[in-house]
Design a protein around this motif. Structure first.
Motif, mmCIF file in Angstrom:
data_model
loop_
_atom_site.group_PDB
_atom_site.id
_atom_site.type_symbol
_atom_site.label_atom_id
_atom_site.label_comp_id
_atom_site.label_asym_id
_atom_site.label_seq_id
_atom_site.Cartn_x
_atom_site.Cartn_y
_atom_site.Cartn_z
ATOM 1 N N UNK A 29 0.385 18.996 -4.014
ATOM 2 C CA UNK A 29 1.222 18.142 -4.854
ATOM 3 C C UNK A 29 2.435 17.631 -4.100
ATOM 4 N N UNK A 30 3.318 16.975 -4.835
ATOM 5 C CA UNK A 30 4.514 16.397 -4.224
ATOM 6 C C UNK A 30 5.453 17.496 -3.744
ATOM 7 N N UNK A 31 6.012 17.361 -2.541
ATOM 8 C CA UNK A 31 6.920 18.393 -2.032
ATOM 9 C C UNK A 31 8.303 18.349 -2.688
ATOM 10 N N UNK A 32 8.590 17.290 -3.415
ATOM 11 C CA UNK A 32 9.865 17.167 -4.139
ATOM 12 C C UNK A 32 9.717 16.123 -5.234
ATOM 13 N N UNK A 33 10.720 16.042 -6.086
ATOM 14 C CA UNK A 33 10.661 15.106 -7.217
ATOM 15 C C UNK A 33 11.698 13.987 -7.107
ATOM 16 N N UNK A 34 12.191 13.735 -5.897
ATOM 17 C CA UNK A 34 13.304 12.799 -5.749
ATOM 18 C C UNK A 34 12.943 11.382 -6.170
ATOM 19 N N UNK A 75 0.832 -1.210 0.000
ATOM 20 C CA UNK A 75 0.000 0.000 0.000
ATOM 21 C C UNK A 75 0.859 1.249 0.000
ATOM 22 N N UNK A 76 1.914 1.257 0.785
ATOM 23 C CA UNK A 76 2.831 2.403 0.797
ATOM 24 C C UNK A 76 3.449 2.597 -0.583
ATOM 25 N N UNK A 77 3.908 1.511 -1.179
ATOM 26 C CA UNK A 77 4.522 1.612 -2.504
ATOM 27 C C UNK A 77 3.552 2.214 -3.515
ATOM 28 N N UNK A 78 2.306 1.764 -3.477
ATOM 29 C CA UNK A 78 1.316 2.275 -4.424
ATOM 30 C C UNK A 78 0.991 3.745 -4.164
ATOM 31 N N UNK A 79 0.727 4.089 -2.901
ATOM 32 C CA UNK A 79 0.340 5.466 -2.599
ATOM 33 C C UNK A 79 1.492 6.435 -2.800
ATOM 34 N N UNK A 80 2.694 6.027 -2.454
ATOM 35 C CA UNK A 80 3.859 6.890 -2.648
ATOM 36 C C UNK A 80 4.136 7.097 -4.140
ATOM 37 N N UNK A 81 3.973 6.057 -4.929
ATOM 38 C CA UNK A 81 4.171 6.182 -6.375
ATOM 39 C C UNK A 81 3.204 7.203 -6.959
ATOM 40 N N UNK A 113 8.591 5.429 -9.593
ATOM 41 C CA UNK A 113 8.173 4.060 -9.341
ATOM 42 C C UNK A 113 8.797 3.556 -8.051
ATOM 43 N N UNK A 114 7.939 3.062 -7.154
ATOM 44 C CA UNK A 114 8.386 2.512 -5.880
ATOM 45 C C UNK A 114 7.841 1.097 -5.770
ATOM 46 N N UNK A 115 8.712 0.174 -5.461
ATOM 47 C CA UNK A 115 8.358 -1.244 -5.369
ATOM 48 C C UNK A 115 8.209 -1.638 -3.899
#
Length: 391
Positions: free
Chosen positions: A213-218, A77-83, A89-91
């Motif tokens: 939105x996202x606070x950064x693009x890292x 769930x974290x991987x999906x929501x963070x992505x 892409x976060x696995x």
């Protein structure tokens, strides 16, 4: 008797401040205003408590050992929501669950550092980070921030040695509240990658960032996990402070080293708390948005009421998420002033000296207010009391 690891650091600051209350009584018409700690004092929302009760009664596995790196469904769930939130892409294999964010930091430092290695911390720093480095035999290298309380990557570059293993950033910041610009975080990522060290970004307060939105693009960098390590806490978002659930995002190789630490310290994260965090992520987005709106309104109340203090020489150095960081105008140490405020004004807050290394005198004139547990009216009362302080 030899000196222990724990003797290498100072006593927990929040516990020290609480001892200032011993023997002090507060009149009914001036009750204590406690702005010393950021942790929510309210329980989780009723719906989550009902879900917790159901978990306790119906999910037998919640009472057993689980995977060292956490509940697979929560990692996924974290991987999906963070992505979705950050892009890129976060696995799930890049996500590990820990017993709170402090343990996530401890595990990362254990996986990265050896005795006498160095880690760069912007100052003022989160004191528990400094305490763990001390107890780990790792040298804290302070990076002084500018007047805007934002660290500078070029200044950090001059502090890197062959013993440096990481730079640690907290955004939104504890203790200063400031939200680091995306360009600042990108500059630190580029610096860390170029010098072959890790960039640890603690985003415990990400849910209360004022930006959209996202606070950064890292995370949009396809190779983010060769350098970036993100830390997170569920304590603030869902009021799960007592359940101790945090997260770390990094590459699978470092995660395997982190797993060694976690297995020997806690075996697995809190099973009930993990399920509560998962339920919260899947069901409480609208409620959390309301919590964010309330925190942002309290932040606005800080700036609305600050002119009364500014007229007396106070300065607002930073505000955001759960914190306001102030400079007082008095010719007295912030440590002594903070102790006097308990008796003279009925206020418990933390002095800047608790967020500074030895020898750094800037903290002598600084104070931290953790305002998340007082509403607009409470903030007005707090500032009224501070405006009447005479030293």
């Amino acid at each position: 008797m030899t000196r222990s690891r724990t003797a290498a650091t100072f006593s927990p600051p929040v516990m020290e401040a609480r001892r200032w209350l011993d023997g002090v009584t507060h009149p009914a018409d001036r009750p204590l205003i406690n702005v010393s700690q950021a942790a929510p004092v309210a329980p989780p929302p009723h719906a989550l408590r009902a879900a917790l009760a159901d978990i306790v009664m119906q999910d037998s596995d919640a009472h057993l050992y689980g995977p060292v790196l956490g509940l697979p469904a929560l990692r996924d769930e974290i991987a999906q929501q963070w992505t979705r939130a950050y892009g890129g892409s976060i696995d799930p294999g890049q996500v590990g669950i820990t017993s709170g964010c402090n343990q996530a930091f401890a595990a990362v430092i254990a996986a990265l550092c050896d005795q006498d290695d160095e880690v760069i911390l912007p100052v003022p720093y989160y004191f528990n980070h400094r305490m763990w480095l001390d107890m780990s035999g790792v040298r804290t290298i302070p990076l002084t921030c500018g007047a805007d309380m934002v660290p500078d990557a070029a200044a950090a570059a001059s502090l890197i040695t062959d013993r440096t293993r990481a730079i640690v950033l907290v955004s939104p910041n504890n203790p200063c509240g400031v939200e680091y610009p995306a360009a600042t975080l990108r500059a630190f990522l580029d610096l860390a990658r170029a010098r072959g060290i890790a960039l640890i970004v603690d985003e415990t307060y990400r849910d209360f960032d004022s930006r959209t939105g996202a606070p950064h693009d890292l995370f949009s960098d396809p190779h983010w996990d060769d350098t970036l390590i993100q830390l997170y806490s569920f304590s603030k978002a869902y009021r799960l402070t007592g359940h101790r659930v945090g997260a770390v995002l990094t590459n699978p190789g470092l995660m395997a080293e982190i797993e060694k630490f976690l297995d020997t310290v806690a075996i697995c994260p809190n099973q009930i708390g993990q399920r509560a965090a998962l339920w919260g992520m899947q069901n409480l987005s609208q409620w959390l948005a309301g919590e964010r709106d309330e925190i942002l309104d309290r932040r606005a109340a800080i700036t609305d009421h600050f002119p009364a203090l500014a007229a007396q020489g106070w300065k607002l150095l930073g505000v955001g998420a759960y914190f306001a960081y102030l400079e007082h105008p008095f010719a007295v140490s912030s440590h002594d002033l903070a102790r006097r405020l308990v008796t003279d004004a009925g206020i418990l807050l933390l002095p800047g000296t608790m967020f500074m290394p030895e020898g750094d005198t800037a903290g002598e004139s600084q104070l931290r207010i953790a305002f998340a547990n007082i509403d607009r009216a409470g903030i007005a009362t707090l500032f009224d009391r501070l405006a009447k302080v005479a030293v």
